[in-house]
Design a protein around this motif. Structure first.
Motif, PDB file in Angstrom:
ATOM      1  N   ARG A   1       4.448  -7.624  -2.169  1.00  0.00           N
ATOM      2  CA  ARG A   1       3.822  -7.063  -0.966  1.00  0.00           C
ATOM      3  C   ARG A   1       4.494  -7.573   0.301  1.00  0.00           C
ATOM      4  O   ARG A   1       4.726  -6.814   1.239  1.00  0.00           O
ATOM      5  CB  ARG A   1       2.329  -7.394  -0.931  1.00  0.00           C
ATOM      6  CG  ARG A   1       1.489  -6.391  -1.661  1.00  0.00           C
ATOM      7  CD  ARG A   1       0.025  -6.497  -1.293  1.00  0.00           C
ATOM      8  NE  ARG A   1      -0.518  -7.834  -1.296  1.00  0.00           N
ATOM      9  CZ  ARG A   1      -1.046  -8.448  -2.342  1.00  0.00           C
ATOM     10  NH1 ARG A   1      -1.104  -7.845  -3.495  1.00  0.00           N
ATOM     11  NH2 ARG A   1      -1.527  -9.656  -2.243  1.00  0.00           N
TER      12      ARG A   1
ATOM     13  N   LYS B   1      -6.155  -2.598  -4.857  1.00  0.00           N
ATOM     14  CA  LYS B   1      -6.722  -2.884  -3.533  1.00  0.00           C
ATOM     15  C   LYS B   1      -8.125  -3.470  -3.652  1.00  0.00           C
ATOM     16  O   LYS B   1      -8.444  -4.486  -3.030  1.00  0.00           O
ATOM     17  CB  LYS B   1      -6.739  -1.616  -2.686  1.00  0.00           C
ATOM     18  CG  LYS B   1      -7.232  -1.831  -1.272  1.00  0.00           C
ATOM     19  CD  LYS B   1      -7.194  -0.558  -0.486  1.00  0.00           C
ATOM     20  CE  LYS B   1      -8.571   0.046  -0.570  1.00  0.00           C
ATOM     21  NZ  LYS B   1      -8.767   1.286   0.136  1.00  0.00           N
TER      22      LYS B   1
ATOM     23  N   ASP C   1      -3.290   1.923  -7.746  1.00  0.00           N
ATOM     24  CA  ASP C   1      -3.258   1.384  -6.375  1.00  0.00           C
ATOM     25  C   ASP C   1      -4.669   1.141  -5.848  1.00  0.00           C
ATOM     26  O   ASP C   1      -4.924   0.133  -5.179  1.00  0.00           O
ATOM     27  CB  ASP C   1      -2.516   2.338  -5.441  1.00  0.00           C
ATOM     28  CG  ASP C   1      -1.050   2.472  -5.802  1.00  0.00           C
ATOM     29  OD1 ASP C   1      -0.497   1.537  -6.409  1.00  0.00           O
ATOM     30  OD2 ASP C   1      -0.460   3.519  -5.485  1.00  0.00           O
TER      31      ASP C   1
ATOM     32  N   GLU D   1       2.914 -10.330  -7.284  1.00  0.00           N
ATOM     33  CA  GLU D   1       2.353  -9.271  -6.443  1.00  0.00           C
ATOM     34  C   GLU D   1       2.380  -9.659  -4.965  1.00  0.00           C
ATOM     35  O   GLU D   1       2.711  -8.841  -4.103  1.00  0.00           O
ATOM     36  CB  GLU D   1       0.914  -8.944  -6.853  1.00  0.00           C
ATOM     37  CG  GLU D   1       0.817  -8.032  -8.028  1.00  0.00           C
ATOM     38  CD  GLU D   1       1.320  -6.637  -7.732  1.00  0.00           C
ATOM     39  OE1 GLU D   1       0.754  -5.932  -6.873  1.00  0.00           O
ATOM     40  OE2 GLU D   1       2.307  -6.245  -8.374  1.00  0.00           O
TER      41      GLU D   1
ATOM     42  N   ARG E   1      -8.027  -7.038  -5.017  1.00  0.00           N
ATOM     43  CA  ARG E   1      -7.621  -8.006  -3.982  1.00  0.00           C
ATOM     44  C   ARG E   1      -8.791  -8.332  -3.066  1.00  0.00           C
ATOM     45  O   ARG E   1      -8.929  -9.456  -2.597  1.00  0.00           O
ATOM     46  CB  ARG E   1      -6.470  -7.450  -3.140  1.00  0.00           C
ATOM     47  CG  ARG E   1      -5.112  -7.683  -3.692  1.00  0.00           C
ATOM     48  CD  ARG E   1      -4.018  -7.386  -2.681  1.00  0.00           C
ATOM     49  NE  ARG E   1      -4.121  -6.111  -2.013  1.00  0.00           N
ATOM     50  CZ  ARG E   1      -3.582  -4.968  -2.441  1.00  0.00           C
ATOM     51  NH1 ARG E   1      -2.908  -4.942  -3.554  1.00  0.00           N
ATOM     52  NH2 ARG E   1      -3.719  -3.862  -1.745  1.00  0.00           N
TER      53      ARG E   1
ATOM     54  N   TYR F   1       7.802  -5.793   0.681  1.00  0.00           N
ATOM     55  CA  TYR F   1       7.562  -4.418   1.111  1.00  0.00           C
ATOM     56  C   TYR F   1       7.246  -4.375   2.609  1.00  0.00           C
ATOM     57  O   TYR F   1       7.768  -3.526   3.339  1.00  0.00           O
ATOM     58  CB  TYR F   1       6.412  -3.810   0.303  1.00  0.00           C
ATOM     59  CG  TYR F   1       6.048  -2.417   0.729  1.00  0.00           C
ATOM     60  CD1 TYR F   1       6.831  -1.335   0.347  1.00  0.00           C
ATOM     61  CD2 TYR F   1       4.922  -2.191   1.519  1.00  0.00           C
ATOM     62  CE1 TYR F   1       6.493  -0.049   0.739  1.00  0.00           C
ATOM     63  CE2 TYR F   1       4.585  -0.904   1.905  1.00  0.00           C
ATOM     64  CZ  TYR F   1       5.366   0.153   1.514  1.00  0.00           C
ATOM     65  OH  TYR F   1       5.036   1.415   1.911  1.00  0.00           O
ATOM     66  N   GLU F   2       6.413  -5.292   3.077  1.00  0.00           N
ATOM     67  CA  GLU F   2       6.058  -5.336   4.494  1.00  0.00           C
ATOM     68  C   GLU F   2       7.283  -5.652   5.352  1.00  0.00           C
ATOM     69  O   GLU F   2       7.446  -5.080   6.432  1.00  0.00           O
ATOM     70  CB  GLU F   2       4.956  -6.365   4.727  1.00  0.00           C
ATOM     71  CG  GLU F   2       3.620  -5.932   4.176  1.00  0.00           C
ATOM     72  CD  GLU F   2       2.597  -7.052   4.118  1.00  0.00           C
ATOM     73  OE1 GLU F   2       2.914  -8.193   4.545  1.00  0.00           O
ATOM     74  OE2 GLU F   2       1.487  -6.798   3.626  1.00  0.00           O
TER      75      GLU F   2
END
Length: 133
Positions: A103, A31, A27, A99, A34, A106-107
């Motif tokens: 994401r 991060k 993770d 990805e 990104r 998930y949000e």
């Protein structure tokens, strides 16, 4: 293992909790990748004595190898080809899109979980009126 080699860190490190929320190296690296902070990913003991393009390739291959579904992970022959410079760009582009979608989903799930609409207020009142059990 490749992420541990590049970063010089353990796969699970609870000391990272002091600075951020990411206990898992995976993770943490995702991060930083990104954010395009490769310098923060690479082991500081290397003292910037590395080829940035090679490190970026290694990180991309490592992240492709850590996909949740085993069917989506590259085979070892594909890993060798990607490290040699064949086919990584296509696989990486595909992975990034997955990805991004993951994401966003998930949000959306997090938003729904904490979206207390009118119904939940009504249900809360009913619970309060029913008293203890």
């Amino acid at each position: 293992m490749l992420l541990e080699l590049v970063t010089g860190q353990r796969a699970i490190d609870f000391s990272r909790l002091e600075d951020e929320d990411d206990v898992l190296l995976l993770d943490h690296v995702k991060k930083l990748e990104r954010e395009k902070r490769l310098d923060a990913i690479v082991d500081c003991n290397l003292k910037k004595d590395y080829d940035c393009q090679e490190v970026e390739t290694m990180i991309q291959v490592a992240l492709l190898c850590t996909q949740a579904s085993p069917e989506d992970r590259p085979s070892m022959s594909e890993v060798v080809r990607m490290l040699e410079g064949e086919g990584l760009a296509e696989k990486w582009e595909e992975w990034q899109q997955v990805e991004v979608n993951r994401r966003h989903e998930y949000e959306r799930m997090q938003f729904r979980r904490f979206d207390w609409g009118d119904d939940s207020v009504y249900n809360q009142e009913a619970i309060e009126l029913s008293g203890g059990r």
